[in-house]
Design a protein around this motif. Sequence first.
Motif, PDB file in Angstrom:
ATOM      1  N   GLU A 227       0.814  -1.220   0.000  1.00 46.38           N
ATOM      2  CA  GLU A 227       0.000   0.000   0.000  1.00 46.38           C
ATOM      3  C   GLU A 227       0.846   1.268   0.000  1.00 46.38           C
ATOM      4  O   GLU A 227       0.311   2.379   0.027  1.00 46.38           O
ATOM      5  CB  GLU A 227      -0.948   0.016   1.213  1.00 46.38           C
ATOM      6  CG  GLU A 227      -0.268   0.157   2.558  1.00 46.38           C
ATOM      7  CD  GLU A 227       0.161  -1.168   3.169  1.00 46.38           C
ATOM      8  OE1 GLU A 227       0.199  -1.254   4.411  1.00 46.38           O
ATOM      9  OE2 GLU A 227       0.458  -2.115   2.413  1.00 46.38           O
ATOM     10  N   HIS A 228       2.167   1.108  -0.051  1.00 47.23           N
ATOM     11  CA  HIS A 228       3.065   2.256   0.004  1.00 47.23           C
ATOM     12  C   HIS A 228       3.878   2.389  -1.288  1.00 47.23           C
ATOM     13  O   HIS A 228       4.078   1.413  -2.008  1.00 47.23           O
ATOM     14  CB  HIS A 228       4.024   2.123   1.190  1.00 47.23           C
ATOM     15  CG  HIS A 228       3.353   1.738   2.469  1.00 47.23           C
ATOM     16  ND1 HIS A 228       2.395   2.510   3.080  1.00 47.23           N
ATOM     17  CD2 HIS A 228       3.502   0.630   3.255  1.00 47.23           C
ATOM     18  CE1 HIS A 228       1.982   1.921   4.191  1.00 47.23           C
ATOM     19  NE2 HIS A 228       2.634   0.779   4.314  1.00 47.23           N
TER      20      HIS A 228
ATOM     21  N   SER B  20       7.552   0.285  -5.329  1.00 51.54           N
ATOM     22  CA  SER B  20       6.449  -0.160  -4.487  1.00 51.54           C
ATOM     23  C   SER B  20       6.417  -1.677  -4.556  1.00 51.54           C
ATOM     24  O   SER B  20       6.767  -2.266  -5.585  1.00 51.54           O
ATOM     25  CB  SER B  20       5.108   0.411  -4.969  1.00 51.54           C
ATOM     26  OG  SER B  20       4.030  -0.168  -4.233  1.00 51.54           O
TER      27      SER B  20
ATOM     28  N   TYR C 247       1.451  -0.238  -8.842  1.00 52.33           N
ATOM     29  CA  TYR C 247       1.809   1.120  -8.435  1.00 52.33           C
ATOM     30  C   TYR C 247       3.171   1.549  -8.968  1.00 52.33           C
ATOM     31  O   TYR C 247       3.509   2.728  -8.916  1.00 52.33           O
ATOM     32  CB  TYR C 247       1.802   1.238  -6.911  1.00 52.33           C
ATOM     33  CG  TYR C 247       0.428   1.165  -6.288  1.00 52.33           C
ATOM     34  CD1 TYR C 247      -0.714   1.381  -7.041  1.00 52.33           C
ATOM     35  CD2 TYR C 247       0.272   0.881  -4.931  1.00 52.33           C
ATOM     36  CE1 TYR C 247      -1.974   1.309  -6.471  1.00 52.33           C
ATOM     37  CE2 TYR C 247      -0.986   0.816  -4.352  1.00 52.33           C
ATOM     38  CZ  TYR C 247      -2.105   1.026  -5.126  1.00 52.33           C
ATOM     39  OH  TYR C 247      -3.353   0.965  -4.551  1.00 52.33           O
TER      40      TYR C 247
ATOM     41  N   MET D 132      -2.980   5.118  -8.272  1.00 48.44           N
ATOM     42  CA  MET D 132      -2.880   5.042  -6.814  1.00 48.44           C
ATOM     43  C   MET D 132      -3.648   6.187  -6.162  1.00 48.44           C
ATOM     44  O   MET D 132      -3.337   7.356  -6.378  1.00 48.44           O
ATOM     45  CB  MET D 132      -1.406   5.082  -6.391  1.00 48.44           C
ATOM     46  CG  MET D 132      -1.172   4.839  -4.919  1.00 48.44           C
ATOM     47  SD  MET D 132       0.612   4.722  -4.577  1.00 48.44           S
ATOM     48  CE  MET D 132       0.587   4.381  -2.817  1.00 48.44           C
TER      49      MET D 132
ATOM     50  N   SER E 193      -3.721   7.830  -3.212  1.00 45.02           N
ATOM     51  CA  SER E 193      -2.956   7.997  -1.978  1.00 45.02           C
ATOM     52  C   SER E 193      -3.703   8.901  -1.004  1.00 45.02           C
ATOM     53  O   SER E 193      -4.201   9.957  -1.381  1.00 45.02           O
ATOM     54  CB  SER E 193      -1.583   8.585  -2.287  1.00 45.02           C
ATOM     55  OG  SER E 193      -0.858   7.703  -3.118  1.00 45.02           O
TER      56      SER E 193
ATOM     57  N   TYR F 150       0.722  11.604   2.291  1.00 47.43           N
ATOM     58  CA  TYR F 150       1.941  11.921   1.551  1.00 47.43           C
ATOM     59  C   TYR F 150       2.987  12.507   2.486  1.00 47.43           C
ATOM     60  O   TYR F 150       2.662  13.241   3.413  1.00 47.43           O
ATOM     61  CB  TYR F 150       1.690  12.993   0.486  1.00 47.43           C
ATOM     62  CG  TYR F 150       0.713  12.677  -0.608  1.00 47.43           C
ATOM     63  CD1 TYR F 150       1.161  12.216  -1.841  1.00 47.43           C
ATOM     64  CD2 TYR F 150      -0.647  12.885  -0.431  1.00 47.43           C
ATOM     65  CE1 TYR F 150       0.268  11.965  -2.868  1.00 47.43           C
ATOM     66  CE2 TYR F 150      -1.549  12.633  -1.452  1.00 47.43           C
ATOM     67  CZ  TYR F 150      -1.089  12.174  -2.671  1.00 47.43           C
ATOM     68  OH  TYR F 150      -1.968  11.929  -3.686  1.00 47.43           O
TER      69      TYR F 150
ATOM     70  N   GLU G 107       4.278   7.968  -0.398  1.00 43.41           N
ATOM     71  CA  GLU G 107       2.822   8.032  -0.305  1.00 43.41           C
ATOM     72  C   GLU G 107       2.233   6.677   0.061  1.00 43.41           C
ATOM     73  O   GLU G 107       2.882   5.638  -0.086  1.00 43.41           O
ATOM     74  CB  GLU G 107       2.232   8.525  -1.629  1.00 43.41           C
ATOM     75  CG  GLU G 107       2.690   7.726  -2.833  1.00 43.41           C
ATOM     76  CD  GLU G 107       2.362   8.411  -4.147  1.00 43.41           C
ATOM     77  OE1 GLU G 107       1.236   8.925  -4.297  1.00 43.41           O
ATOM     78  OE2 GLU G 107       3.232   8.421  -5.040  1.00 43.41           O
ATOM     79  N   SER G 108       0.994   6.720   0.529  1.00 44.32           N
ATOM     80  CA  SER G 108       0.348   5.497   0.984  1.00 44.32           C
ATOM     81  C   SER G 108      -1.159   5.602   0.803  1.00 44.32           C
ATOM     82  O   SER G 108      -1.734   6.691   0.916  1.00 44.32           O
ATOM     83  CB  SER G 108       0.681   5.245   2.461  1.00 44.32           C
ATOM     84  OG  SER G 108      -0.019   4.118   2.951  1.00 44.32           O
ATOM     85  N   THR G 109      -1.792   4.475   0.532  1.00 46.95           N
ATOM     86  CA  THR G 109      -3.251   4.441   0.472  1.00 46.95           C
ATOM     87  C   THR G 109      -3.848   4.350   1.872  1.00 46.95           C
ATOM     88  O   THR G 109      -5.062   4.373   2.031  1.00 46.95           O
ATOM     89  CB  THR G 109      -3.729   3.244  -0.372  1.00 46.95           C
ATOM     90  OG1 THR G 109      -3.186   2.034   0.173  1.00 46.95           O
ATOM     91  CG2 THR G 109      -3.278   3.381  -1.819  1.00 46.95           C
TER      92      THR G 109
END
Length: 253
Positions: A101-102, A122, A127, A183, A185, A188, A210-212
């Motif tokens: 997820e990153h 990632s 991604y 993505m 995100s 951030y 960044e990440s979801t």
Amino acid sequence: MKVYRAFRQSLPALTQAAGAVVLAVYPLVGKDHRWIPVSIGIALALGGALWTIFLRPTRNSLLATIANLRKQLNAHDSPDGERMTFVLGQLLHELGLSGPEHRASVFARHDDGTFTLAGRYSANGNYRIPGRAIYAASEGLVAATWGDMQSHRADLPTRRPAWNKAVAKQFNMPEAVVAALRMQSLSYVCMRIDRPEGASTRPVGVLIVESTDKEGATAEMLDEIPEIVFWRLLPTECHSHVEARRIRETSKR
């Protein structure tokens, strides 16, 4: 990983604090046995101080580590993008963001003011695929970070339509372009990459982690990233990417 690294870095201070506590309570011990807590307290306090002085990495040892990593990278006959991918993968690992997820990306800035994707990593293969490889000088999160030097965001909407509108408005991007981003995100951490040049520095690119997950990329990482040795490799790798593009364009003329 993040908790372990923070605990490891704080051990010298914790040792000194433990010594201070022991010395503070020694009057509660009988007179015949006070030498025991006094000895332990002094040993802990002195040990923590020596640990801080001698065991923490010095500037020279850090520079030697960076030089060794650069030597290892140069030993591999691989494109700049692959080298950057390796560095970003290690950076995410050090931040404790190894999950799918990153993502970490580096955008290099060119003489015409545009930004190009210099490297990305990632654990999620989808991604890693470049969506937009080129950004205009005034467009996107990359351009915003260039001016602000660093930023953290974790306030974007979770529903995709609202997210598209928010990103388009805040980062000066067409909504149709935002809708095509793979993505979504929700957090951030962005930092401008500056390359040392003599006694000063010159900005050469932007790092985006960044990440979801809304809690994936945290504000604390703005302080953590500069302490990671792989961050120190990004200025040179970013500069190499820009130079490689300049050489390619010159050869076409």
